[in-house]
Scaffold this motif. Structure first.
Motif, PDB file in Angstrom:
ATOM      1  N   LEU A  42       0.840  -1.202   0.000  1.00 17.81           N
ATOM      2  CA  LEU A  42       0.000   0.000   0.000  1.00 17.81           C
ATOM      3  C   LEU A  42       0.871   1.247   0.000  1.00 17.81           C
ATOM      4  N   ASP A  43       0.580   2.177  -0.883  1.00 16.15           N
ATOM      5  CA  ASP A  43       1.340   3.420  -0.985  1.00 16.15           C
ATOM      6  C   ASP A  43       1.447   4.105   0.372  1.00 16.15           C
ATOM      7  N   LYS A  44       2.668   4.397   0.783  1.00 14.72           N
ATOM      8  CA  LYS A  44       2.911   4.961   2.116  1.00 14.72           C
ATOM      9  C   LYS A  44       2.286   6.338   2.287  1.00 14.72           C
ATOM     10  N   ALA A  45       2.149   7.090   1.212  1.00 12.50           N
ATOM     11  CA  ALA A  45       1.554   8.427   1.318  1.00 12.50           C
ATOM     12  C   ALA A  45       0.032   8.363   1.400  1.00 12.50           C
ATOM     13  N   TYR A  46      -0.526   7.254   0.951  1.00  9.29           N
ATOM     14  CA  TYR A  46      -1.990   7.080   0.926  1.00  9.29           C
ATOM     15  C   TYR A  46      -2.506   6.500   2.237  1.00  9.29           C
ATOM     16  N   ALA A  47      -1.694   5.684   2.875  1.00  7.37           N
ATOM     17  CA  ALA A  47      -2.127   4.956   4.062  1.00  7.37           C
ATOM     18  C   ALA A  47      -2.536   5.839   5.249  1.00  7.37           C
ATOM     19  N   PRO A  48      -1.807   6.903   5.590  1.00 11.18           N
ATOM     20  CA  PRO A  48      -2.171   7.689   6.781  1.00 11.18           C
ATOM     21  C   PRO A  48      -3.591   8.254   6.727  1.00 11.18           C
ATOM     22  N   GLY A  49      -4.022   8.715   5.555  1.00 12.10           N
ATOM     23  CA  GLY A  49      -5.372   9.251   5.434  1.00 12.10           C
ATOM     24  C   GLY A  49      -6.426   8.185   5.650  1.00 12.10           C
ATOM     25  N   LEU A  50      -6.161   6.979   5.130  1.00 14.84           N
ATOM     26  CA  LEU A  50      -7.086   5.870   5.340  1.00 14.84           C
ATOM     27  C   LEU A  50      -7.147   5.490   6.815  1.00 14.84           C
ATOM     28  N   ARG A  51      -5.962   5.479   7.448  1.00 19.09           N
ATOM     29  CA  ARG A  51      -5.922   5.081   8.855  1.00 19.09           C
ATOM     30  C   ARG A  51      -6.671   6.090   9.729  1.00 19.09           C
ATOM     31  N   GLU A  52      -6.593   7.356   9.374  1.00 20.87           N
ATOM     32  CA  GLU A  52      -7.317   8.381  10.135  1.00 20.87           C
ATOM     33  C   GLU A  52      -8.823   8.174  10.026  1.00 20.87           C
ATOM     34  N   LEU A  53      -9.281   7.833   8.820  1.00 21.29           N
ATOM     35  CA  LEU A  53     -10.708   7.598   8.614  1.00 21.29           C
ATOM     36  C   LEU A  53     -11.185   6.336   9.329  1.00 21.29           C
ATOM     37  N   CYS A  54     -10.312   5.347   9.391  1.00 26.44           N
ATOM     38  CA  CYS A  54     -10.713   4.039   9.919  1.00 26.44           C
ATOM     39  C   CYS A  54     -10.038   3.716  11.256  1.00 26.44           C
ATOM     40  N   GLU A  55      -9.619   4.732  11.975  1.00 20.64           N
ATOM     41  CA  GLU A  55      -8.888   4.495  13.220  1.00 20.64           C
ATOM     42  C   GLU A  55      -9.715   3.708  14.221  1.00 20.64           C
ATOM     43  N   PRO A  56      -9.055   2.887  15.036  1.00 17.00           N
ATOM     44  CA  PRO A  56      -9.767   2.099  16.046  1.00 17.00           C
ATOM     45  C   PRO A  56     -10.637   2.986  16.920  1.00 17.00           C
ATOM     46  N   GLY A  57     -11.800   2.493  17.231  1.00 12.51           N
ATOM     47  CA  GLY A  57     -12.738   3.263  18.048  1.00 12.51           C
ATOM     48  C   GLY A  57     -13.864   3.831  17.231  1.00 12.51           C
ATOM     49  N   LYS A  58     -13.600   4.057  15.939  1.00 11.15           N
ATOM     50  CA  LYS A  58     -14.672   4.493  15.060  1.00 11.15           C
ATOM     51  C   LYS A  58     -15.490   3.278  14.643  1.00 11.15           C
ATOM     52  N   LYS A  59     -16.713   3.508  14.265  1.00 14.28           N
ATOM     53  CA  LYS A  59     -17.585   2.416  13.842  1.00 14.28           C
ATOM     54  C   LYS A  59     -17.242   2.030  12.409  1.00 14.28           C
ATOM     55  N   LYS A  60     -16.464   0.957  12.289  1.00 16.26           N
ATOM     56  CA  LYS A  60     -15.966   0.572  10.972  1.00 16.26           C
ATOM     57  C   LYS A  60     -17.071   0.082  10.049  1.00 16.26           C
ATOM     58  N   ASP A  61     -18.221  -0.280  10.623  1.00 18.41           N
ATOM     59  CA  ASP A  61     -19.316  -0.725   9.768  1.00 18.41           C
ATOM     60  C   ASP A  61     -20.135   0.451   9.263  1.00 18.41           C
ATOM     61  N   GLU A  62     -19.790   1.657   9.698  1.00 17.96           N
ATOM     62  CA  GLU A  62     -20.511   2.847   9.259  1.00 17.96           C
ATOM     63  C   GLU A  62     -19.630   3.800   8.458  1.00 17.96           C
ATOM     64  N   THR A  63     -18.347   3.905   8.809  1.00 20.46           N
ATOM     65  CA  THR A  63     -17.447   4.795   8.099  1.00 20.46           C
ATOM     66  C   THR A  63     -17.206   4.281   6.697  1.00 20.46           C
ATOM     67  N   LYS A  64     -17.333   5.167   5.709  1.00 16.77           N
ATOM     68  CA  LYS A  64     -17.149   4.769   4.323  1.00 16.77           C
ATOM     69  C   LYS A  64     -16.036   5.582   3.675  1.00 16.77           C
ATOM     70  N   VAL A  65     -15.290   4.914   2.825  1.00 18.06           N
ATOM     71  CA  VAL A  65     -14.132   5.504   2.166  1.00 18.06           C
ATOM     72  C   VAL A  65     -14.299   5.378   0.659  1.00 18.06           C
ATOM     73  N   GLU A  66     -13.890   6.398  -0.064  1.00 14.81           N
ATOM     74  CA  GLU A  66     -13.971   6.365  -1.519  1.00 14.81           C
ATOM     75  C   GLU A  66     -13.099   5.234  -2.070  1.00 14.81           C
ATOM     76  N   MET A  67     -13.662   4.387  -2.914  1.00 14.88           N
ATOM     77  CA  MET A  67     -12.874   3.317  -3.525  1.00 14.88           C
ATOM     78  C   MET A  67     -11.937   3.862  -4.592  1.00 14.88           C
ATOM     79  N   ASP A  68     -12.318   4.975  -5.189  1.00 14.32           N
ATOM     80  CA  ASP A  68     -11.499   5.632  -6.206  1.00 14.32           C
ATOM     81  C   ASP A  68     -11.281   7.060  -5.737  1.00 14.32           C
ATOM     82  N   PRO A  69     -10.263   7.277  -4.899  1.00 16.07           N
ATOM     83  CA  PRO A  69     -10.096   8.580  -4.254  1.00 16.07           C
ATOM     84  C   PRO A  69     -10.070   9.741  -5.241  1.00 16.07           C
ATOM     85  N   GLY A  70     -10.913  10.731  -4.955  1.00 19.88           N
ATOM     86  CA  GLY A  70     -10.973  11.925  -5.781  1.00 19.88           C
ATOM     87  C   GLY A  70     -11.946  11.827  -6.937  1.00 19.88           C
ATOM     88  N   SER A  71     -12.423  10.586  -7.245  1.00 19.71           N
ATOM     89  CA  SER A  71     -13.343  10.434  -8.382  1.00 19.71           C
ATOM     90  C   SER A  71     -14.349   9.319  -8.103  1.00 19.71           C
TER      91      SER A  71
END
Length: 337
Positions: free
Chosen positions: A228-257
C-alpha cells in the motif's frame, strides 16, 4: 452512434466456452434465450422506464448507483443472474442475509420501485433479474460511463441460500490466484476479471471491508500492507482508526473520483492505491497487470468502455434461467420457504 455499433458487434462476435448446464438454466456463458431488445414487443418502453426511474433514484441519492451495480455482481455470482438476491425467507437465511454483505448491500427498495413502475406498464412481463442488470447498466451510464445494449429475457429463480453467497463470492482480501479461480468457474476470463474490477471506480466501501488487511496487515498493531502506498495509508488510517464504527465509516474506492466512471481506478491501482487486497492483486499477474498499466496510461476511455460492455454481457449470461423455467414475479422481494 459509432461506439454503439462497435459494442453491438463486439457482443455478437464474442466467443464463449461451453460448459455443462445447470438443470433448468442456460449453460454459463451461452446466454441461450437472451436477446438485445427482448421486450420490444411485450413491453416496448421497458428500458426507457428503467432509465427514467434510475435518473430519479440517483438524483435523490448518488450513492445508490454504485449500490445497484454491486447488487448485480452479488446476484450473478450466486446461482447466476436470476434475481434470487432479492428473495426473503421466513424460515432460513437467504443470499441477502450472508455476512458480511447483509450489513452493507443496498438497493433492494430501489429494485422494487423500478419493478412497480414496470408492473403498471406491463404486468408480469419484465423479470426482476432483468431489472437488476438494466439498473446496473444505467448506474454506469448516469456516472458518465457508457450506456451499452444489454441482453434481456431472464426469468426469476425461486431459490436463495445463504451458504451459496458465502461460497461463491470472492472476498475483498482474495489474491490473484483465488480471484481467477472464482471467475473461471463462472466461465469468465482474466480479462473479464480485470475489466469488471474497474467497477470500483465508483462508490464507497466500509472500513471493515479492508482496514484489517490493508492498514494493519492482520497484525492488529498498525503494520500496514507493504504494497500500500505509504503516502496514501495515513489518510485511510485516520478515517478508519480504532474506536470508530468501521461498519458505518465509508471511504472512496477511487479517491478523488468516486462518482465518475472513468480510468482513475486503474491509475490508483497502478500507483499502489487500490483499496482492497483484491484490487492490488491485479498487479500480481502479467496479463491483468499489463491491462491495468495500459488503462492507467490511456488518454481515452473508448477501449475500456468497449471492454466493459463486453464483460458485462459475459457476466449477465451466467447460469441464466430462460424460456418456461423460473417465473416472473410481481414483487421481487417475495418470501420463499
Amino acid at each position: 452512434m459509432a461506439l454503439y455499433v462497435i459494442i453491438v458487434r463486439l457482443l455478437v462476435v464474442a466467443a464463449v466456452a461451453s460448459v455443462l448446464p445447470v438443470p433448468g438454466r442456460a449453460a454459463a456463458g451461452a446466454g441461450a434465450g437472451l436477446a438485445i431488445g427482448f421486450y420490444n414487443e411485450t413491453c416496448p418502453r421497458a428500458e426507457e422506464l428503467v432509465l427514467e426511474e434510475m435518473r430519479d433514484i440517483v438524483h435523490e441519492d448518488k450513492t445508490l448507483g454504485p449500490a445497484l451495480l454491486r447488487l448485480l455482481f452479488h446476484d450473478c455470482f450466486v446461482r447466476g443472474c436470476d434475481g434470487s438476491i432479492m428473495l426473503k425467507s421466513k424460515s432460513k437465511k437467504g443470499e441477502r442475509d450472508a455476512m458480511p454483505m447483509s450489513a452493507s448491500l443496498r438497493g433492494f427498495d430501489e429494485v422494487e420501485r423500478i419493478k412497480a413502475k414496470l408492473e403498471d406498464a406491463c404486468p408480469l412481463t419484465v423479470s426482476c433479474a432483468d431489472i437488476i442488470i438494466m439498473a446496473a447498466r444505467d448506474a454506469v451510464y448516469l456516472t458518465n460511463g457508457p450506456r451499452f445494449p444489454v441482453e434481456t429475457g431472464r426469468r426469476d429463480g425461486k431459490v436463495s441460500l445463504c451458504e451459496d453467497a458465502v461460497n461463491d463470492l470472492a472476498p475483498p482480501n482474495a489474491n490473484i490466484v483465488d480471484l481467477k479461480t472464482y471467475f473461471s468457474v463462472k466461465n469468465l476470463s482474466w480479462k473479464d476479471l480485470v475489466v469488471l474490477s474497474g467497477s470500483h471506480t465508483i462508490g464507497r466501501a466500509q472500513c471493515v471491508a479492508f482496514a484489517a488487511d490493508r492498514l494493519y496487515n492482520n497484525s492488529g498493531k498498525g503494520v500496514q500492507d507493504p504494497t500500500l502506498d505509504k503516502a496514501y495509508a495515513p489518510g485511510l488510517r485516520e478515517l478508519c482508526e480504532p474506536g470508530k464504527k468501521k461498519d458505518e465509516t465509508k471511504v472512496e474506492m477511487d479517491p478523488g473520483s468516486p462518482d465518475g466512471f472513468d480510468l482513475s481506478y486503474y491509475k490508483n491501482v497502478y500507483g499502489n492505491r487500490g483499496l482492497f487486497v483484491s484490487d492490488q492483486a491485479l498487479l500480481d499477474d502479467k496479463w491483468t497487470q499489463h491491462y491495468v498499466a495500459r488503462m492507467a496510461a490511456a488518454e481515452s476511455t473508448e477501449e475500456y468502455f468497449q471492454d466493459y460492455a463486453a464483460a458485462m454481457i459475459n457476466m449477465g449470461r451466467m447460469e441464466v434461467i430462460t424460456g418456461d423455467n423460473g417465473e416472473i414475479r410481481k414483487f421481487c422481494s417475495a418470501y420463499v420457504d
